[in-house]
Motif scaffolding. Sequence first.
Motif, PDB file in Angstrom:
ATOM      1  N   ALA A 192     -10.087  10.366  21.982  1.00 44.86           N
ATOM      2  CA  ALA A 192      -9.483   9.224  21.118  1.00 44.86           C
ATOM      3  C   ALA A 192     -10.276   9.794  19.476  1.00 44.86           C
ATOM      4  O   ALA A 192     -10.825  10.944  19.140  1.00 44.86           O
ATOM      5  CB  ALA A 192     -10.233   8.024  21.579  1.00 44.86           C
ATOM      6  N   GLU A 193      -9.796   8.748  18.727  1.00 39.89           N
ATOM      7  CA  GLU A 193     -10.576   8.724  17.542  1.00 39.89           C
ATOM      8  C   GLU A 193     -11.231   7.337  17.083  1.00 39.89           C
ATOM      9  O   GLU A 193     -10.914   6.337  17.863  1.00 39.89           O
ATOM     10  CB  GLU A 193      -9.537   8.979  16.104  1.00 39.89           C
ATOM     11  N   TRP A 194     -12.459   7.651  16.575  1.00 40.29           N
ATOM     12  CA  TRP A 194     -13.218   6.296  16.616  1.00 40.29           C
ATOM     13  C   TRP A 194     -13.968   6.468  15.180  1.00 40.29           C
ATOM     14  O   TRP A 194     -14.243   7.360  14.603  1.00 40.29           O
ATOM     15  CB  TRP A 194     -14.172   6.175  17.665  1.00 40.29           C
ATOM     16  N   TYR A 195     -14.374   5.167  14.876  1.00 39.11           N
ATOM     17  CA  TYR A 195     -15.318   5.022  13.665  1.00 39.11           C
ATOM     18  C   TYR A 195     -16.665   4.525  14.005  1.00 39.11           C
ATOM     19  O   TYR A 195     -16.825   3.574  15.094  1.00 39.11           O
ATOM     20  CB  TYR A 195     -14.783   3.916  12.854  1.00 39.11           C
ATOM     21  N   ALA A 196     -17.867   4.732  13.209  1.00 38.16           N
ATOM     22  CA  ALA A 196     -19.145   4.264  13.721  1.00 38.16           C
ATOM     23  C   ALA A 196     -19.512   3.581  12.106  1.00 38.16           C
ATOM     24  O   ALA A 196     -19.584   4.332  11.090  1.00 38.16           O
ATOM     25  CB  ALA A 196     -19.864   5.247  13.944  1.00 38.16           C
ATOM     26  N   LEU A 197     -19.845   2.444  12.296  1.00 40.79           N
ATOM     27  CA  LEU A 197     -20.053   1.588  11.282  1.00 40.79           C
ATOM     28  C   LEU A 197     -21.543   1.024  11.264  1.00 40.79           C
ATOM     29  O   LEU A 197     -21.856   0.313  12.411  1.00 40.79           O
ATOM     30  CB  LEU A 197     -19.256   0.252  10.867  1.00 40.79           C
ATOM     31  N   THR A 298     -22.809   3.209   5.331  1.00 38.43           N
ATOM     32  CA  THR A 298     -22.727   4.190   6.103  1.00 38.43           C
ATOM     33  C   THR A 298     -21.700   4.333   7.061  1.00 38.43           C
ATOM     34  O   THR A 298     -21.633   3.327   7.832  1.00 38.43           O
ATOM     35  CB  THR A 298     -24.000   4.566   6.784  1.00 38.43           C
ATOM     36  N   VAL A 299     -20.659   5.133   6.780  1.00 41.03           N
ATOM     37  CA  VAL A 299     -19.402   5.271   7.843  1.00 41.03           C
ATOM     38  C   VAL A 299     -19.238   6.640   8.192  1.00 41.03           C
ATOM     39  O   VAL A 299     -19.245   7.575   7.473  1.00 41.03           O
ATOM     40  CB  VAL A 299     -18.188   4.559   6.985  1.00 41.03           C
ATOM     41  N   TYR A 300     -19.170   6.740   9.487  1.00 45.26           N
ATOM     42  CA  TYR A 300     -18.546   7.957  10.152  1.00 45.26           C
ATOM     43  C   TYR A 300     -17.119   7.781  10.773  1.00 45.26           C
ATOM     44  O   TYR A 300     -16.771   6.649  11.406  1.00 45.26           O
ATOM     45  CB  TYR A 300     -19.522   8.356  11.115  1.00 45.26           C
ATOM     46  N   TRP A 301     -16.280   8.785  10.896  1.00 46.72           N
ATOM     47  CA  TRP A 301     -15.108   8.830  11.627  1.00 46.72           C
ATOM     48  C   TRP A 301     -15.202   9.936  12.501  1.00 46.72           C
ATOM     49  O   TRP A 301     -15.404  11.092  11.900  1.00 46.72           O
ATOM     50  CB  TRP A 301     -13.788   8.623  10.770  1.00 46.72           C
ATOM     51  N   TYR A 302     -14.788   9.864  13.597  1.00 47.86           N
ATOM     52  CA  TYR A 302     -14.536  11.228  14.603  1.00 47.86           C
ATOM     53  C   TYR A 302     -13.146  11.181  15.320  1.00 47.86           C
ATOM     54  O   TYR A 302     -12.790  10.102  15.696  1.00 47.86           O
ATOM     55  CB  TYR A 302     -15.805  11.099  15.704  1.00 47.86           C
ATOM     56  N   VAL A 303     -12.755  12.261  15.751  1.00 48.19           N
ATOM     57  CA  VAL A 303     -11.572  12.494  16.593  1.00 48.19           C
ATOM     58  C   VAL A 303     -11.801  13.459  17.503  1.00 48.19           C
ATOM     59  O   VAL A 303     -12.272  14.787  17.030  1.00 48.19           O
ATOM     60  CB  VAL A 303     -10.177  12.571  15.546  1.00 48.19           C
ATOM     61  N   GLN A 304     -11.574  13.339  18.736  1.00 42.91           N
ATOM     62  CA  GLN A 304     -11.613  14.468  19.791  1.00 42.91           C
ATOM     63  C   GLN A 304     -10.488  14.134  20.632  1.00 42.91           C
ATOM     64  O   GLN A 304     -10.399  13.159  21.703  1.00 42.91           O
ATOM     65  CB  GLN A 304     -12.953  14.258  20.421  1.00 42.91           C
ATOM     66  N   ILE A 305      -9.553  14.770  20.726  1.00 48.61           N
ATOM     67  CA  ILE A 305      -8.391  14.974  21.505  1.00 48.61           C
ATOM     68  C   ILE A 305      -8.213  16.085  22.466  1.00 48.61           C
ATOM     69  O   ILE A 305      -8.172  17.273  21.991  1.00 48.61           O
ATOM     70  CB  ILE A 305      -6.892  14.706  20.684  1.00 48.61           C
ATOM     71  N   VAL A 306      -8.373  15.761  23.798  1.00 47.42           N
ATOM     72  CA  VAL A 306      -8.275  16.793  24.841  1.00 47.42           C
ATOM     73  C   VAL A 306      -6.814  17.321  24.989  1.00 47.42           C
ATOM     74  O   VAL A 306      -6.037  16.585  25.111  1.00 47.42           O
ATOM     75  CB  VAL A 306      -8.673  16.263  26.143  1.00 47.42           C
ATOM     76  N   ASN A 307      -6.758  18.611  24.769  1.00 49.60           N
ATOM     77  CA  ASN A 307      -5.344  19.214  24.690  1.00 49.60           C
ATOM     78  C   ASN A 307      -5.374  20.295  25.660  1.00 49.60           C
ATOM     79  O   ASN A 307      -4.604  21.371  25.379  1.00 49.60           O
ATOM     80  CB  ASN A 307      -5.076  19.678  23.258  1.00 49.60           C
ATOM     81  N   GLY A 308      -5.743  20.225  26.812  1.00 47.47           N
ATOM     82  CA  GLY A 308      -5.525  20.894  27.677  1.00 47.47           C
ATOM     83  C   GLY A 308      -5.928  22.347  27.362  1.00 47.47           C
ATOM     84  O   GLY A 308      -7.212  22.984  27.045  1.00 47.47           O
TER      85      GLY A 308
END
Length: 461
Positions: A192-197, A298-308
């Motif tokens: 997924a992608e997600w934000y941390a606030l 302070t804001v972070y964004w992350y994305v981690q998509i599992v792509n086989g």
Amino acid sequence: MAVESIGADVEAALEVLGDGTPGAEWAWAETVLRQAGPAAWPGLAEAVVYGDDESAQRAGVLLGFAHVTDEIRIRVSYLLDEDPRERRESVSVLGWRGSAMAPFARVLATRLDDPEPSVVAEAVGAFAGIGRVTVPVLREVRRSRLSSRRAALAALAEIGWDTIDPWDMRVLTRLTTAKSRTEIPQPFYPDAEWYALRTTDRDAVLRAFDLSDPVPVTMRAGFERWSARRTTPPGPWLLERSADHRQCGQMFVSPVLDGWTLVFGKPKDMYHDDTAEEDYEHDAQQRLCVDLSRQFGTVYWYVQIVNGGCGDWMGWCAAENGTLTRYYHHDFSEGAVDIGDPLTAEAGLRDPDGAGLLGMMNSHLPREKMLSLLGTQPDYDDRDLDDTAYAAAQQIWSGRVQAALADVGVDVLPTRSAALIAKRTTVGLDELGPGTSVAGHGVLALTECGRQWGHRGAFPL
């Protein structure tokens, strides 16, 4: 009619159907089979496949077919096949073809209690693919006493929460409230992608992401949609249908976890706006992080998509008080976009190379040793392993590989990943547990895209 006698009467009525008996006896059998509803559908489906032409036509009418053709008989036979793979594939085809497959709804409903769980999951997804025209059939199953009634509820939820019986909704709301009060967060492995606030103001978060209609959910339910190992309905095909807008329709706003509010999903249907795709991936994402940081600091964004086998698609963005401090994005087809100085959290990590431990084993270990280690690697598709068990087994196996590489003088540094950067900067999702501070409760909320569809989706509580 007594509950105990329904089975015997249905069986007798099916025998009349198979005999092709005309007149009053068939009129009685037809009445019994109609009143039996979902309990009669498996027998009627078998009659469509194995009965003579007259029996097949009679059974077909009771199942909702205007006329049973050879093509219909073949499709139904595939749905009843002894091979679960054939049943699963046949169910999937119905879902892909959408509303045109509505006449098959009653036969499809017989797969909601299939002995193979993956077929049940695919059937739930197929109902969502066919759409709202199947709601009366699903409600009939849900109001029965069949074991498939639970899967019918999941299918209704996938179509839209407004299709669920009000009594069921009240029960689900009470369960969610009760479980949320005592829920202990569990480790979560994102796809997924997600934000941390850095905020405890959930209402401000909802406004900032233009989210509406928040509905309280457990953390388990909120995280599940964005899990790397989703094992509940719908079937895999449904998650891949970009035109279905399921991935951009809702966002999960978590409780406050160790002082951070996490927001999972896309704030709008960014793949279908007027910006170019590469702008979405890079410039637009940076602008959004900067805009959010003006309000939340302070804001972070992350994305981690599992792509086989192609490796993970990953990235992160950091912004502070209206200033971009870091942006990194990597995929194995386009390479990396690297802006700003690396975060302290990135120290001591190696760049992803696509080969990972397998490549290092192939380069540095004797063939026999490598094959021996490969034989003990946990199977990602092993459904007996949930997220936590698979991650633990994979960690043990990785430790064995690293020890073997150390024996030949190769030191394995951790690989950059969004989940690892998140663990070092905000919240370690794979370390959630009794020691995690939790305040408030999570909600699922609708995005601009989702407001045209409403809430939908079946999640474990």
